[in-house]
Design a protein around this motif. Structure first.
Motif, PDB file in Angstrom:
ATOM      1  N   GLY A 153       0.828  -1.189   0.000  1.00  0.00           N
ATOM      2  CA  GLY A 153       0.000   0.000   0.000  1.00  0.00           C
ATOM      3  C   GLY A 153       0.869   1.248   0.000  1.00  0.00           C
ATOM      4  N   TYR A 154       0.486   2.244  -0.802  1.00  0.00           N
ATOM      5  CA  TYR A 154       1.255   3.492  -0.902  1.00  0.00           C
ATOM      6  C   TYR A 154       0.460   4.596  -0.214  1.00  0.00           C
ATOM      7  CZ  TYR A 154       3.003   7.821  -2.963  1.00  0.00           C
ATOM      8  OH  TYR A 154       3.475   9.090  -3.145  1.00  0.00           O
ATOM      9  N   ALA A 223       7.253   3.864  -4.949  1.00  0.00           N
ATOM     10  CA  ALA A 223       5.914   3.355  -5.284  1.00  0.00           C
ATOM     11  C   ALA A 223       5.725   3.237  -6.791  1.00  0.00           C
ATOM     12  CB  ALA A 223       4.851   4.275  -4.693  1.00  0.00           C
ATOM     13  N   SER A 227       3.921   0.409  -9.875  1.00  0.00           N
ATOM     14  CA  SER A 227       2.730   0.956 -10.535  1.00  0.00           C
ATOM     15  C   SER A 227       1.777   1.627  -9.564  1.00  0.00           C
ATOM     16  CB  SER A 227       1.981  -0.144 -11.306  1.00  0.00           C
ATOM     17  OG  SER A 227       2.812  -0.776 -12.226  1.00  0.00           O
ATOM     18  N   LEU A 228       2.270   2.163  -8.460  1.00  0.00           N
ATOM     19  CA  LEU A 228       1.426   2.900  -7.520  1.00  0.00           C
ATOM     20  C   LEU A 228       1.732   4.381  -7.639  1.00  0.00           C
ATOM     21  CD1 LEU A 228       1.585   0.613  -4.342  1.00  0.00           C
ATOM     22  CD2 LEU A 228      -0.133   0.672  -6.141  1.00  0.00           C
ATOM     23  N   SER A 233      -3.336   3.748  -2.890  1.00  0.00           N
ATOM     24  CA  SER A 233      -3.414   2.627  -3.831  1.00  0.00           C
ATOM     25  C   SER A 233      -2.847   1.369  -3.193  1.00  0.00           C
ATOM     26  CB  SER A 233      -2.651   2.958  -5.115  1.00  0.00           C
ATOM     27  OG  SER A 233      -3.162   4.135  -5.715  1.00  0.00           O
ATOM     28  N   TYR A 235      -1.433  -2.664  -4.075  1.00  0.00           N
ATOM     29  CA  TYR A 235      -0.834  -3.471  -5.142  1.00  0.00           C
ATOM     30  C   TYR A 235      -0.634  -4.889  -4.637  1.00  0.00           C
ATOM     31  CZ  TYR A 235       3.103  -5.193  -8.030  1.00  0.00           C
ATOM     32  OH  TYR A 235       3.939  -5.942  -8.824  1.00  0.00           O
ATOM     33  N   VAL A 245      -3.773  -4.219  -9.185  1.00  0.00           N
ATOM     34  CA  VAL A 245      -3.986  -3.037  -8.349  1.00  0.00           C
ATOM     35  C   VAL A 245      -5.440  -3.045  -7.913  1.00  0.00           C
ATOM     36  CG1 VAL A 245      -3.943  -0.521  -8.263  1.00  0.00           C
ATOM     37  CG2 VAL A 245      -2.181  -1.745  -9.531  1.00  0.00           C
TER      38      VAL A 245
END
Length: 900
Positions: A153-154, A223, A227-228, A233, A235, A245
């Protein structure tokens, strides 16, 4: 007695020592436990029964874990068995002990792992810290290369101390621990309230070792590698399938949805098994899925690093990396601790370009072929070195080479090799003899086979100093003077060669993606050898060993299992070779045979007890052998004991052996197994390959057994008649017979090829029929969907009609009720009307009588007064009634009229 006398329960006492860091509520004060739980961040509740043996055994483990975590976690033990305590009245546990863990207001999370202090402590620490902070790329690679599924998690903490969605993500990590443990069950003492108890037999599958790991990234650049982009977001990393995602536009961003999404889409490399030792279908359900690789390793949950698990993870990644994914290659480099340039992106859309791996040095594509004993030319050459795509000059290998070509090329070479077997028939020789032959699939490819004779005994097979094959001059032959067969050849496996021949290049890419190139794909399972070494011993591991590491492959479909040599350390290279040996078409692995201990059977008996270890020594020896196959559960087998004892007494022990083997405890090679019990086999001297089975329709009696033995024994095979050695003419005649046998086999192979071609044509026809069947199936499915839609419409219309019918029925019932009320009222009115008519008629008669009386009185007043005659006759001397009596009579008549 008129009344039963019940002894009151003894008052409870402390279950834990007063000096223990565990708070012991031995009177079952559940309300006090709930009170102190609200003031603590992490609380562990240990529900126990003082009489329960497993509660007593877990007491020391709980106390040990509490001594290490008492400054961070509150440990509370509650006696849930005392009948006057609130815990017994409010909680209804079916087993003990029970461990509940609370993280602030979240809980309870029930722990169902092993009752060991290290496992309990690891679980508590994971609940205390469900999120792992990822500050750097190195730790990100550690997180992604772990064998457990990972969710990242970002969140940006620069704007606020608690970004939106962070608490939800934190709770989802706790939910994952709870969900993973809800599907498990553990062996506990089941308790009934009548005082009886028994063992629970449910499946105890996976504990928190197989859950999803949750991590948090706060660095924006870090991140982007996964791809965050936006804060909040989530992942989900997957090694081989596309990583995901969390779709916030489709699912609500809640802790339950994140946990459910992660558990449904997770991808596992291997699984941890925790069998409880009782009756369950755990191993059976897993083995039904296909061949299984069981790895027993000593596991310490509290260790910061697990090098052996990292190597197993590397093996699993390479084994399943079918498409050469670059992200997987980068993770493999990280696991190997290979220095690599910093990746700019691990994103799914544009993975980083990794540098090309170094090319493997050119080496011949060779493999060692171990010829079986029944093969036509294995009597002179039993080991051949088979090389693919060689020149006509041939190659004479100096050692056993590793397989460094594709699986299909070597399979084709082996097929062509067995078809050209007459090329390699020579008289026994000490030297290596090489021959070239064309492939059966391509006229432009040559194969080279170099064959030599290797001693089948263990001694002298390998030169311990130089590591090369020896070439003794004694070749195996069925015409030897001795009536005995040595044990099966001990040709080393491929995993042994890397130690025997260190000069051979072992860097091969054949293992990468092997699971997609074989029909024997393995499922990998891990077990803690500190807890489950008994299972390893049952599979063939030594009972006394310093390092408890063991690997075994179990194939239920083939009814066989193979073990990695316990002398070799469990490491990446040996594990890869072990899997490769199992995956090839002609596997060099030997089926592991489990047998009884031969030391427990005394040798000075009339009937010799045979085990797996002594089978070759007893059965394939100089004498004739009559072998009885039996099992303890066979009811008819014990009735034959006296027959075989009498037979052993009547036969000379120096030339004949009567033996038996318990097949329920001793495995044998497939060629020596039977399909029914009891079974009797006769192995004649000098002709062990011509064993004879006792007729099933013939009663097993002493005369019948003697006739059977005398009929199939060879008098010429006695030692006196074997003095003369075989002549050269005998050998040449045998060679002619072998060539005739070879030509016959070639004709049979041609027939088989013709059948294969016809089967291929039939396969094409079947595929066309299947395609048409699939089209029909699609058409029927469309019709089915249309019918289902019509059925749903008709069902909705039927429901509407049913509702309308019920409404009209209710209205009719209401109308009928009102009509009934009107009818009842009408009947009442009619009754009252009748009574009124009667009353009116009565009143009219009364009025008419009154008018007549008045008119009569008027006429009397007009007439002269005369004495009134008495209405009642009077007796002489009686006086007339007084006036008050007449008034009384008139009033009574009026009352009567009024009553009427």
């Amino acid at each position: 007695r008129a009344k039963d006398v019940i002894i009151p329960a003894k008052p409870p006492v402390n279950f834990f020592s007063p000096r223990s860091p565990v708070l012991d509520l031995f009177q079952g004060q559940l309300d006090y436990a709930e009170y102190i739980r609200r003031d603590s961040e992490v609380v562990l509740l240990f529900f126990y029964a003082p009489w329960c043996g497993q509660s007593i055994a877990a007491r020391a483990e709980i106390q040990q874990a509490a001594s290490r975590l008492s400054d961070q976690v509150l440990f509370v033990a509650i006696n849930c068995w005392w009948n006057q305590g609130k815990c017994r009245k409010q909680k209804h546990f079916f087993y003990f002990p029970v461990i509940y863990l609370y993280h602030r207001s979240f809980g309870p999370i029930e722990y169902k792992g092993p009752m060991s202090a290290v496992y309990i402590e690891k679980f508590v620490r994971r609940v205390m810290k469900p999120l792992l902070y990822i500050p750097s790329q190195s730790e990100l690679l550690d997180f992604l290369s772990n064998y457990e599924p990972g969710v990242l998690g970002y969140f940006e903490f620069s704007g606020s101390p608690q970004p939106p969605g962070y608490l939800t993500f934190f709770t989802s990590a706790l939910h994952s621990l709870k969900k993973a443990l809800e599907s498990t069950s553990s062996p506990r003492a089941l308790v009934s309230f009548t005082g009886e108890w028994h063992l629970e037999t449910k499946i105890y599958m996976l504990d928190y070792l197989g859950t999803v790991r949750f991590g948090v990234i706060t660095n924006k650049h870090l991140a982007k590698l996964v791809s965050l982009v936006h804060s909040g977001s989530v992942y989900l990393h997957r090694h081989f399938n596309t990583s995901l995602v969390f779709p916030r536009e489709v699912l609500n961003y809640t802790a339950e949805n994140i946990c459910k999404w992660a558990l449904e889409n997770q991808e596992t490399l291997f699984r941890w098994l925790q069998p409880h030792g009782g009756k369950s279908l755990l191993l059976n359900n897993e083995l039904k899925k296909g061949p299984a690789l069981f790895l027993f390793i000593p596991f310490n949950p509290l260790a910061e690093s697990h090098p052996l698990i990292d190597e197993i993870t590397e093996v699993a990644l390479e084994y399943n990396n079918c498409h050469g994914d670059q992200v997987v290659e980068r993770l493999l480099q990280h696991l190997r601790r290979v220095d690599a340039p910093v990746l700019e992106s691990l994103a799914l859309e544009a993975p980083a370009q990794l540098p090309d791996p170094p090319l493997i040095t050119a080496s011949p594509c060779c493999n060692t072929v171990v010829l079986p004993q029944w093969h036509s030319f294995s009597r002179t050459h039993n080991v051949c070195e088979l090389c693919v795509n060689q020149t006509a000059g041939g190659v004479k290998p100096s050692s056993v080479s590793m397989p460094q070509c594709s699986f299909f090329e070597m399979a084709a070479a082996l097929d062509s090799f067995y078809l050209k077997e007459q090329t390699f028939y020579h008289v026994a020789s000490d030297s290596i003899e090489c021959s070239n032959f064309l492939t059966s699939y391509s006229p432009f490819s040559y194969y080279t086979a170099c064959c030599r004779t290797i001693s089948r005994g263990v001694a002298g097979f390998i030169d311990s100093e130089q590591g090369v094959f020896e070439a003794p001059t004694v070749a195996f032959s069925s015409l030897e003077k001795k009536c005995e067969v040595d044990a099966p050849s001990s040709i080393p496996h491929i995993e042994e060669n890397r130690y025997l021949f260190p000069g051979v290049d072992m860097t091969s890419t054949n293992f990468t993606g092997l699971s997609c190139r074989t029909n024997k794909t393995l499922n990998i399972y891990l077990l803690d050898s500190n807890l489950f070494w008994l299972y390893a011993e049952r599979l063939g591991a030594p009972s006394s060993t310093q390092v408890k590491e063991f690997a075994a492959i179990v194939d239920v479909k083939e009814e066989s299992h193979y073990i990695l040599d316990p002398k070799h350390a469990l490491m990446k290279l040996s594990l890869e070779s072990f899997i490769q040996n199992f995956s090839v078409l002609y596997s060099p692995l030997k089926r592991h045979l489990i047998g009884s201990d031969s030391a427990q059977f005394p040798s000075q008996h009339l009937i010799t007890e045979v085990t797996t270890d002594t089978f070759w020594e007893v059965v394939l020896q100089k004498q004739d052998v009559l072998l009885l196959y039996y099992a303890p559960w066979c009811g008819f087998c014990p009735s034959l004991n006296h027959v075989f004892i009498q037979l052993a007494r009547n036969l000379p022990m120096d030339t004949f052996t009567v033996a038996r083997i318990d097949v329920s405890q001793n495995d044998l090679p497939w060629e020596f197994m039977v399909d029914r019990l009891p079974t009797v086999l006769f192995f004649p001297c000098n002709r062990k390959d011509l064993s004879v089975k006792y007729p099933e329709d013939l009663p097993i009696t002493l005369p019948n057994l003697l006739k059977f033995i005398l009929h199939h024994s060879d008098p010429a095979s006695s030692p006196q008649n074997m003095a003369n050695s075989p002549t050269k003419e005998c050998l040449q005649s045998e060679a002619v017979l072998q060539r005739g046998h070879i030509s016959h086999l070639e004709r049979e192979i041609q027939k088989l090829r013709a059948e294969i071609s016809s089967l291929q044509r039939a396969q094409v026809q079947v595929e066309s029929q299947l395609s048409s069947a699939r089209r029909d199936e699609h058409r029927l499915r469309r019709q089915q969907r249309a019918l289902e839609e019509q059925h749903s419409l008709l069902r909705a219309h039927s429901e509407q009609l049913q509702a309308l019918y019920e409404q009209k029925t209710r209205e009719l019932q209401e109308l009928a009720r009102k009509l009934q009320e009107l009818a009842d009222a009408s009947e009442n009115l009619l009754t009252e009307n009748t009574w009124l008519k009667i009353l009116v008629a009565t009143m009219e008669r009364k009025l008419e009588g009154r008018d007549g009386a008045e008119s009569l009185a008027t006429r009397k007043e007009v007439r002269p007064k005369q004495p009134e005659p008495s209405s009642t006759p009077q007796l002489p001397g009686s006086s007339p009634p007084p006036a008050n009596v007449s008034a009384t009579l008139v009033s009574e008549r009026n009352n009567e009229n009024r009553t009427d």
